[in-house]
Write a protein that holds these residues in place. Sequence first.
Motif, PDB file in Angstrom:
ATOM      1  N   ARG A  22       0.831  -1.194   0.000  1.00 42.68           N
ATOM      2  CA  ARG A  22       0.000   0.000   0.000  1.00 42.68           C
ATOM      3  C   ARG A  22       0.871   1.251   0.000  1.00 42.68           C
ATOM      4  NH1 ARG A  22      -3.400   1.053   3.967  1.00 42.68           N
ATOM      5  NH2 ARG A  22      -5.195   1.604   2.656  1.00 42.68           N
ATOM      6  N   LEU A  23       0.391   2.276  -0.711  1.00 49.41           N
ATOM      7  CA  LEU A  23       1.119   3.537  -0.785  1.00 49.41           C
ATOM      8  C   LEU A  23       1.255   4.169   0.591  1.00 49.41           C
ATOM      9  CD1 LEU A  23      -0.668   5.149  -3.872  1.00 49.41           C
ATOM     10  CD2 LEU A  23       1.607   4.094  -3.865  1.00 49.41           C
ATOM     11  N   ALA A  24       2.324   4.923   0.782  1.00 51.55           N
ATOM     12  CA  ALA A  24       2.473   5.705   2.009  1.00 51.55           C
ATOM     13  C   ALA A  24       1.292   6.653   2.179  1.00 51.55           C
ATOM     14  CB  ALA A  24       3.788   6.482   1.978  1.00 51.55           C
ATOM     15  N   CYS A  25       0.808   7.213   1.070  1.00 54.19           N
ATOM     16  CA  CYS A  25      -0.353   8.111   1.129  1.00 54.19           C
ATOM     17  C   CYS A  25      -1.556   7.408   1.755  1.00 54.19           C
ATOM     18  CB  CYS A  25      -0.719   8.598  -0.270  1.00 54.19           C
ATOM     19  SG  CYS A  25       0.478   9.724  -1.009  1.00 54.19           S
ATOM     20  N   GLU A  26      -1.791   6.170   1.368  1.00 50.92           N
ATOM     21  CA  GLU A  26      -2.912   5.409   1.922  1.00 50.92           C
ATOM     22  C   GLU A  26      -2.714   5.180   3.417  1.00 50.92           C
ATOM     23  OE1 GLU A  26      -5.521   4.765   0.293  1.00 50.92           O
ATOM     24  OE2 GLU A  26      -5.079   4.392  -1.819  1.00 50.92           O
ATOM     25  N   ARG A  27      -1.492   4.864   3.806  1.00 49.02           N
ATOM     26  CA  ARG A  27      -1.203   4.573   5.215  1.00 49.02           C
ATOM     27  C   ARG A  27      -1.373   5.824   6.077  1.00 49.02           C
ATOM     28  NH1 ARG A  27       3.707   0.108   4.588  1.00 49.02           N
ATOM     29  NH2 ARG A  27       3.204  -0.446   2.436  1.00 49.02           N
ATOM     30  N   ILE A  28      -1.016   6.974   5.528  1.00 50.52           N
ATOM     31  CA  ILE A  28      -1.191   8.232   6.259  1.00 50.52           C
ATOM     32  C   ILE A  28      -2.677   8.535   6.447  1.00 50.52           C
ATOM     33  CG2 ILE A  28      -0.918  10.742   6.050  1.00 50.52           C
ATOM     34  CD1 ILE A  28       1.854  10.129   4.752  1.00 50.52           C
ATOM     35  N   VAL A  29      -3.459   8.384   5.381  1.00 50.11           N
ATOM     36  CA  VAL A  29      -4.896   8.647   5.487  1.00 50.11           C
ATOM     37  C   VAL A  29      -5.559   7.635   6.425  1.00 50.11           C
ATOM     38  CG1 VAL A  29      -7.070   8.865   4.203  1.00 50.11           C
ATOM     39  CG2 VAL A  29      -4.954   9.768   3.230  1.00 50.11           C
ATOM     40  N   ASP A  30      -5.067   6.395   6.442  1.00 50.60           N
ATOM     41  CA  ASP A  30      -5.564   5.404   7.411  1.00 50.60           C
ATOM     42  C   ASP A  30      -5.462   5.960   8.839  1.00 50.60           C
ATOM     43  OD1 ASP A  30      -6.039   3.560   5.410  1.00 50.60           O
ATOM     44  OD2 ASP A  30      -4.240   2.362   5.822  1.00 50.60           O
ATOM     45  N   ILE A  31      -4.299   6.520   9.170  1.00 50.81           N
ATOM     46  CA  ILE A  31      -4.073   7.041  10.529  1.00 50.81           C
ATOM     47  C   ILE A  31      -5.036   8.189  10.810  1.00 50.81           C
ATOM     48  CG2 ILE A  31      -2.400   8.112  12.088  1.00 50.81           C
ATOM     49  CD1 ILE A  31      -1.796   5.179  11.383  1.00 50.81           C
ATOM     50  N   LEU A  32      -5.238   9.066   9.820  1.00 53.06           N
ATOM     51  CA  LEU A  32      -6.173  10.181  10.013  1.00 53.06           C
ATOM     52  C   LEU A  32      -7.581   9.664  10.284  1.00 53.06           C
ATOM     53  CD1 LEU A  32      -4.961  12.592   7.163  1.00 53.06           C
ATOM     54  CD2 LEU A  32      -4.398  12.704   9.605  1.00 53.06           C
ATOM     55  N   GLU A  33      -7.994   8.649   9.532  1.00 53.67           N
ATOM     56  CA  GLU A  33      -9.329   8.090   9.726  1.00 53.67           C
ATOM     57  C   GLU A  33      -9.445   7.377  11.075  1.00 53.67           C
ATOM     58  OE1 GLU A  33     -11.122   7.310   5.278  1.00 53.67           O
ATOM     59  OE2 GLU A  33     -10.030   5.661   6.245  1.00 53.67           O
ATOM     60  N   GLU A  34      -8.419   6.607  11.420  1.00 57.67           N
ATOM     61  CA  GLU A  34      -8.459   5.863  12.684  1.00 57.67           C
ATOM     62  C   GLU A  34      -8.566   6.787  13.890  1.00 57.67           C
ATOM     63  OE1 GLU A  34      -4.898   3.555  12.599  1.00 57.67           O
ATOM     64  OE2 GLU A  34      -5.582   2.294  10.928  1.00 57.67           O
ATOM     65  N   ASN A  35      -8.113   8.026  13.736  1.00 59.12           N
ATOM     66  CA  ASN A  35      -8.156   8.978  14.845  1.00 59.12           C
ATOM     67  C   ASN A  35      -9.321   9.959  14.736  1.00 59.12           C
ATOM     68  OD1 ASN A  35      -5.597   8.715  16.733  1.00 59.12           O
ATOM     69  ND2 ASN A  35      -4.967   8.179  14.637  1.00 59.12           N
ATOM     70  N   GLY A  36     -10.277   9.617  13.877  1.00 55.79           N
ATOM     71  CA  GLY A  36     -11.535  10.348  13.847  1.00 55.79           C
ATOM     72  C   GLY A  36     -11.574  11.590  12.999  1.00 55.79           C
ATOM     73  N   TYR A  37     -10.469  11.956  12.339  1.00 53.06           N
ATOM     74  CA  TYR A  37     -10.461  13.186  11.557  1.00 53.06           C
ATOM     75  C   TYR A  37     -11.363  13.096  10.322  1.00 53.06           C
ATOM     76  CZ  TYR A  37      -6.307  14.258  14.379  1.00 53.06           C
ATOM     77  OH  TYR A  37      -5.441  14.493  15.412  1.00 53.06           O
ATOM     78  N   GLY A  38     -11.649  11.880   9.868  1.00 54.74           N
ATOM     79  CA  GLY A  38     -12.517  11.720   8.706  1.00 54.74           C
ATOM     80  C   GLY A  38     -13.995  11.859   9.029  1.00 54.74           C
ATOM     81  N   ARG A  39     -14.342  11.879  10.332  1.00 54.07           N
ATOM     82  CA  ARG A  39     -15.750  11.954  10.733  1.00 54.07           C
ATOM     83  C   ARG A  39     -16.161  13.330  11.238  1.00 54.07           C
ATOM     84  NH1 ARG A  39     -13.909   7.229  13.092  1.00 54.07           N
ATOM     85  NH2 ARG A  39     -13.871   8.201  15.167  1.00 54.07           N
ATOM     86  N   LYS A  40     -15.202  14.086  11.769  1.00 51.68           N
ATOM     87  CA  LYS A  40     -15.578  15.369  12.358  1.00 51.68           C
ATOM     88  C   LYS A  40     -14.379  16.309  12.399  1.00 51.68           C
ATOM     89  CE  LYS A  40     -14.727  13.595  17.033  1.00 51.68           C
ATOM     90  NZ  LYS A  40     -15.311  13.317  18.366  1.00 51.68           N
ATOM     91  N   GLN A  41     -14.695  17.581  12.565  1.00 55.10           N
ATOM     92  CA  GLN A  41     -13.659  18.588  12.734  1.00 55.10           C
ATOM     93  C   GLN A  41     -13.113  18.538  14.158  1.00 55.10           C
ATOM     94  OE1 GLN A  41     -16.089  22.058  11.715  1.00 55.10           O
ATOM     95  NE2 GLN A  41     -14.740  22.415   9.961  1.00 55.10           N
ATOM     96  N   PRO A  42     -11.915  19.074  14.373  1.00 52.51           N
ATOM     97  CA  PRO A  42     -11.454  19.249  15.750  1.00 52.51           C
ATOM     98  C   PRO A  42     -12.432  20.148  16.509  1.00 52.51           C
ATOM     99  CG  PRO A  42      -9.665  19.619  14.186  1.00 52.51           C
ATOM    100  CD  PRO A  42     -10.917  19.527  13.387  1.00 52.51           C
ATOM    101  N   PRO A  43     -12.520  20.003  17.814  1.00 53.20           N
ATOM    102  CA  PRO A  43     -13.459  20.837  18.576  1.00 53.20           C
ATOM    103  C   PRO A  43     -13.123  22.322  18.462  1.00 53.20           C
ATOM    104  CG  PRO A  43     -11.974  19.655  20.052  1.00 53.20           C
ATOM    105  CD  PRO A  43     -11.770  19.086  18.688  1.00 53.20           C
ATOM    106  N   SER A  44     -14.152  23.158  18.459  1.00 52.58           N
ATOM    107  CA  SER A  44     -13.927  24.602  18.364  1.00 52.58           C
ATOM    108  C   SER A  44     -13.350  25.118  19.676  1.00 52.58           C
ATOM    109  CB  SER A  44     -15.227  25.328  18.033  1.00 52.58           C
ATOM    110  OG  SER A  44     -16.191  25.063  19.026  1.00 52.58           O
ATOM    111  N   PRO A  45     -12.387  26.036  19.604  1.00 49.07           N
ATOM    112  CA  PRO A  45     -11.797  26.584  20.827  1.00 49.07           C
ATOM    113  C   PRO A  45     -12.748  27.609  21.454  1.00 49.07           C
ATOM    114  CG  PRO A  45     -10.853  27.663  18.914  1.00 49.07           C
ATOM    115  CD  PRO A  45     -11.777  26.603  18.393  1.00 49.07           C
ATOM    116  N   PRO A  46     -12.548  27.959  22.706  1.00 52.31           N
ATOM    117  CA  PRO A  46     -13.320  29.058  23.298  1.00 52.31           C
ATOM    118  C   PRO A  46     -13.166  30.330  22.466  1.00 52.31           C
ATOM    119  CG  PRO A  46     -12.063  27.899  24.979  1.00 52.31           C
ATOM    120  CD  PRO A  46     -11.595  27.368  23.655  1.00 52.31           C
ATOM    121  N   ILE A  47     -14.196  31.157  22.450  1.00 55.95           N
ATOM    122  CA  ILE A  47     -14.190  32.330  21.585  1.00 55.95           C
ATOM    123  C   ILE A  47     -12.994  33.242  21.869  1.00 55.95           C
ATOM    124  CG2 ILE A  47     -15.722  33.616  23.135  1.00 55.95           C
ATOM    125  CD1 ILE A  47     -15.531  33.844  19.258  1.00 55.95           C
ATOM    126  N   GLY A  48     -12.626  33.392  23.138  1.00 54.68           N
ATOM    127  CA  GLY A  48     -11.483  34.235  23.465  1.00 54.68           C
ATOM    128  C   GLY A  48     -10.178  33.674  22.907  1.00 54.68           C
TER     129      GLY A  48
END
Length: 466
Positions: A366-392
């Motif tokens: 498998r391509l390195a590109c595929e393996r990198i995207v695997d890690i992103l998906e496994e850590n939830g980045y493919g399902r949602k954005q990072p949480p929004s920070p406090p407004i300040g």
Amino acid sequence: MANSASTLIIPVENQVRELDAKLLLSCVAAERGFPVILGSRAFVHFEVASLPRGVYLAKSMRSLSNSMFRILRLLGHEIVAWEEEALVHPPPDTYFTVRLSPTTIRNVSHIFAWGQENVDLLQQYPQLPANMPIHITGNPRGDILRPEMRPYFDTEVEKLRKLYGNFILINTNFTEVNPFIPNVGLFVPSKDGQKKSRRGQAGIGMSREFADGLWDHKQAILEDFKQLIPALERAFPDLTIVVRPHPSENFKVYNEIAAKCRRVKVINEGNVIPWLLAAKTMVHNGCTTGLEAYALGVPAISYLATFNEYYDYEFQGLPTKLSYQSFNFEELQHTLTGILEGKLGVAGGEERKALIDYYLAAQNGRLACERIVDILEENGYGRKQPPSPPIGTFVQGWTLAKLKASVTNLNMRRPGPNRLSYHDHRFPEITVAEIEQKIGRFGHLLNRFGNIRVKQHSRHLFRIQG
């Protein structure tokens, strides 16, 4: 999924070196639901406050990135990283002070390693955060070197052969002593060209002793190559000599040599891979292209007329060890003749194979590109954005981002050597049509990416989606 996934923000610093590989990663990520912003690193930073919250892919973890990493986190972005220069690096103690910052690395969520050597090196870092996830994925630049990917460059290879015929490629990497703008070298030179006490960008983090020794060594090698270029033209009258300077170098010294020669061309266009594939052979000194040539099956020679075991083997040893080594011009001429006559192929041996396997993962499978995207998906980045920070917190990040952009814009437009000319040198204008053409070539080769679409996000930035 596409509407909820984190935007993957992929900055590119040196277009000729990074764009093709990062575009392949962009396509793989977009195909799997990630919106992608790809483009000039400087222009990503100009607009980072207005980009959707997502995952910023950093190419290094140096102290120079401390302020930008802080801004990214204040704005709510996650940061993942790889080390662009991990394949050719100084000994650990110097590498840690030059390439890593304890402040910067604390802001990183995941590190993607080129291979096992990269992991072993990082794990020696005394200030590596506890439980930092380091993933052996390989790197997209390694994907581009794989045998099945080489037809991507066929058109360019044929074009180069028609333009330059049979040629020897010389790759230089003397940014430390021959920088495009003075402050990116090891030392900021005085008007007479001699080094001054003030440290340049390349020397940040080095001990004075190491920096002085490296400057003297690199300066001597540059002088060797200035003599080598016309000598090769005389010794091989049937060949063109193509000099390809490092993207961050000043081309003036090479253009002055070419002006006195008939068959010397100084060119830095496009990715180095088609140039390697089109050349009869390549000559370098400790340049990453020595590794790239080895992976591509192209014979390469490391020219070591000025030799220092510490700097040439410990500092830049990998590409040197993967190449034929010539310690004077007569040896170089003899080796070149053997290559040109077909008596010598790529430098071989089990030791070299074991060495590249230690440094470079994902050479097959498998391509390195595929393996990198695997890690992103496994850590939830493919399902949602990072949480929004406090407004300040967000307002603080937004304010700092705008202030930093204003200062950078001002510096880029100052007279004399400036960051705007340096930026345009490393990231020239590229159009949507050119990006689409590259994606089409990847798609034809891999039988995928038919649904990938490209839009101009803003100047030098592109939005890539599936």
